[in-house]
Design a protein around this motif. Sequence first.
Motif, mmCIF file in Angstrom:
data_model
loop_
_atom_site.group_PDB
_atom_site.id
_atom_site.type_symbol
_atom_site.label_atom_id
_atom_site.label_comp_id
_atom_site.label_asym_id
_atom_site.label_seq_id
_atom_site.Cartn_x
_atom_site.Cartn_y
_atom_site.Cartn_z
ATOM 1 N N HIS A 208 -4.631 -9.262 -8.053
ATOM 2 C CA HIS A 208 -3.688 -8.165 -7.527
ATOM 3 C C HIS A 208 -3.360 -8.048 -6.094
ATOM 4 O O HIS A 208 -2.460 -8.526 -5.626
ATOM 5 C CB HIS A 208 -3.935 -6.801 -8.160
ATOM 6 C CG HIS A 208 -3.347 -5.787 -7.281
ATOM 7 N ND1 HIS A 208 -1.489 -5.571 -7.800
ATOM 8 C CD2 HIS A 208 -3.223 -4.900 -6.552
ATOM 9 C CE1 HIS A 208 -1.213 -4.644 -7.128
ATOM 10 N NE2 HIS A 208 -2.050 -4.121 -6.482
ATOM 11 N N THR A 209 -4.654 -8.111 -5.544
ATOM 12 C CA THR A 209 -4.496 -8.112 -3.972
ATOM 13 C C THR A 209 -4.207 -9.545 -3.508
ATOM 14 O O THR A 209 -3.437 -9.555 -2.430
ATOM 15 C CB THR A 209 -6.086 -7.816 -3.386
ATOM 16 O OG1 THR A 209 -6.424 -6.489 -3.917
ATOM 17 C CG2 THR A 209 -6.001 -7.780 -2.018
ATOM 18 N N ASP A 212 -0.333 -9.865 -4.490
ATOM 19 C CA ASP A 212 0.632 -8.622 -4.230
ATOM 20 C C ASP A 212 0.402 -7.558 -2.958
ATOM 21 O O ASP A 212 1.315 -6.892 -2.836
ATOM 22 C CB ASP A 212 0.892 -7.728 -5.474
ATOM 23 C CG ASP A 212 1.069 -8.633 -6.830
ATOM 24 O OD1 ASP A 212 1.768 -9.539 -6.651
ATOM 25 O OD2 ASP A 212 0.856 -8.105 -7.990
ATOM 26 N N GLU A 213 -0.908 -7.636 -2.297
ATOM 27 C CA GLU A 213 -1.134 -6.529 -1.524
ATOM 28 C C GLU A 213 -2.019 -6.838 -0.478
ATOM 29 O O GLU A 213 -2.999 -5.946 -0.162
ATOM 30 C CB GLU A 213 -1.625 -5.263 -2.352
ATOM 31 C CG GLU A 213 -1.481 -3.886 -1.613
ATOM 32 C CD GLU A 213 -1.495 -2.586 -2.653
ATOM 33 O OE1 GLU A 213 -1.551 -1.631 -2.233
ATOM 34 O OE2 GLU A 213 -2.151 -2.974 -3.703
ATOM 35 N N ARG A 214 -1.832 -8.038 0.109
ATOM 36 C CA ARG A 214 -2.731 -8.210 1.339
ATOM 37 C C ARG A 214 -2.450 -7.394 2.603
ATOM 38 O O ARG A 214 -1.151 -6.875 2.452
ATOM 39 C CB ARG A 214 -2.482 -9.614 1.599
ATOM 40 C CG ARG A 214 -3.099 -10.519 0.408
ATOM 41 C CD ARG A 214 -3.002 -12.119 0.866
ATOM 42 N NE ARG A 214 -3.463 -12.982 -0.213
ATOM 43 C CZ ARG A 214 -4.125 -14.190 0.163
ATOM 44 N NH1 ARG A 214 -4.426 -14.568 1.176
ATOM 45 N NH2 ARG A 214 -4.407 -14.942 -1.057
ATOM 46 N N LEU A 215 -3.296 -7.151 3.411
ATOM 47 C CA LEU A 215 -3.062 -6.191 4.684
ATOM 48 C C LEU A 215 -2.719 -7.132 5.962
ATOM 49 O O LEU A 215 -3.116 -8.411 5.962
ATOM 50 C CB LEU A 215 -4.322 -5.590 4.664
ATOM 51 C CG LEU A 215 -4.540 -4.544 3.671
ATOM 52 C CD1 LEU A 215 -5.736 -3.824 3.934
ATOM 53 C CD2 LEU A 215 -3.394 -3.577 3.300
ATOM 54 N N HIS A 243 3.102 -8.915 0.238
ATOM 55 C CA HIS A 243 2.902 -7.647 -0.169
ATOM 56 C C HIS A 243 4.092 -6.844 -0.674
ATOM 57 O O HIS A 243 5.059 -6.603 0.144
ATOM 58 C CB HIS A 243 2.533 -6.902 1.335
ATOM 59 C CG HIS A 243 2.010 -5.512 1.025
ATOM 60 N ND1 HIS A 243 2.398 -4.321 0.367
ATOM 61 C CD2 HIS A 243 0.815 -4.942 1.500
ATOM 62 C CE1 HIS A 243 2.036 -3.258 0.575
ATOM 63 N NE2 HIS A 243 0.746 -3.628 1.015
ATOM 64 N N GLN A 245 5.306 -4.332 -1.811
ATOM 65 C CA GLN A 245 5.890 -3.038 -1.372
ATOM 66 C C GLN A 245 6.523 -3.004 -0.013
ATOM 67 O O GLN A 245 7.752 -2.361 0.311
ATOM 68 C CB GLN A 245 5.125 -1.757 -1.526
ATOM 69 C CG GLN A 245 5.407 -0.406 -1.310
ATOM 70 C CD GLN A 245 6.641 -0.044 -2.371
ATOM 71 O OE1 GLN A 245 6.295 -0.353 -3.691
ATOM 72 N NE2 GLN A 245 7.733 0.308 -1.702
ATOM 73 N N ARG A 246 5.846 -3.577 0.923
ATOM 74 C CA ARG A 246 6.214 -3.978 2.144
ATOM 75 C C ARG A 246 7.633 -4.606 2.117
ATOM 76 O O ARG A 246 8.598 -4.466 3.065
ATOM 77 C CB ARG A 246 5.235 -4.176 3.066
ATOM 78 C CG ARG A 246 4.160 -3.092 3.507
ATOM 79 C CD ARG A 246 3.124 -3.739 4.224
ATOM 80 N NE ARG A 246 2.281 -2.636 4.494
ATOM 81 C CZ ARG A 246 1.126 -2.573 5.053
ATOM 82 N NH1 ARG A 246 0.400 -3.868 5.292
ATOM 83 N NH2 ARG A 246 0.421 -1.410 5.426
ATOM 84 N N HIS A 255 9.116 -8.217 7.387
ATOM 85 C CA HIS A 255 7.565 -8.311 7.116
ATOM 86 C C HIS A 255 7.003 -9.374 7.666
ATOM 87 O O HIS A 255 6.069 -9.287 8.196
ATOM 88 C CB HIS A 255 7.529 -8.528 5.514
ATOM 89 C CG HIS A 255 6.285 -8.781 5.097
ATOM 90 N ND1 HIS A 255 5.083 -7.794 5.409
ATOM 91 C CD2 HIS A 255 5.894 -9.810 4.308
ATOM 92 C CE1 HIS A 255 4.094 -8.394 4.580
ATOM 93 N NE2 HIS A 255 4.345 -9.605 4.023
#
Length: 273
Positions: A208-209, A212-215, A243, A245-246, A255
């Motif tokens: 998932h990270t 889909d959701e790295r910072l 990411h 959502q972003r 982004h």
Amino acid sequence: MKREYSLAHLTVLGCAPPEMIYIASLTGYDYVSIRPIYMGLPGEPNYDLANNKEMYKLTKTALKETGIKVNDIELARIFDGMDVKKYEPAFEVAAELGAKGMISSVWTPNREYATEKFIELCDLAKQYNLDVNLEFVTWADLSTLKEAKEFLKTVNRENVGIMIDTLHFNRSRVNLEELDNIPKEWFNFAHICDGPAEIPTNKEGLIHTGRDERLYVGEGAIDIASIINRMPEDVVLSIELPHIQRVKDFGYTEHARRCIETAKKYFGEHPRA
């Protein structure tokens, strides 16, 4: 030495290579890292340039108009029952577009088979002057730097490299000192992103990270500077930072801009010793 940056495929997953190139140019990148090898994953667009002549033509035009270069292509996976020759059309495209190399990873527990196929992959890639950069992925069958080093020593080919992804490096719990024992010529480029301090304990959480959701660099808990500053100065920094959502909130161009701006700010605050 000025750091060079590449915009990686997963960061702008929904953008075909021509659009990706124009976004890279608008937002300050030097390279793009594209995926012309279609993997057939759920929801993944097909950017197989070898079989999409119009997209290939537009990609060449975008490179010419912007001055952006192709750093690498992905992903030449090693898996059970594979046929290495099926990658050749993508290698030919990569060479024509001026790519330096490709990324590969191992998705079979059969190490003898993986070694045999990786050697075949390297020998085919050499015909197109491409390096084969092995990435260890936290949820793959080759998942640590130590395993990657031992694997490449067994392969024993000149056109190999190790591709460090800062997220996988952190989540595989690799010691920084291990980087000092890697041949410097194996470092061609690296994937950079940040991530939270907590490391998921299951495969689903890791995936998932990762997808889909790295910072943004400097936003999380990974000591990215200590990883990258152990590599040669000319290593290209490919920002792989999906990411979902972003992208929904900002759009792909904004982004991508935030990705490189936060990276430049971070490395400005964390110079090489």
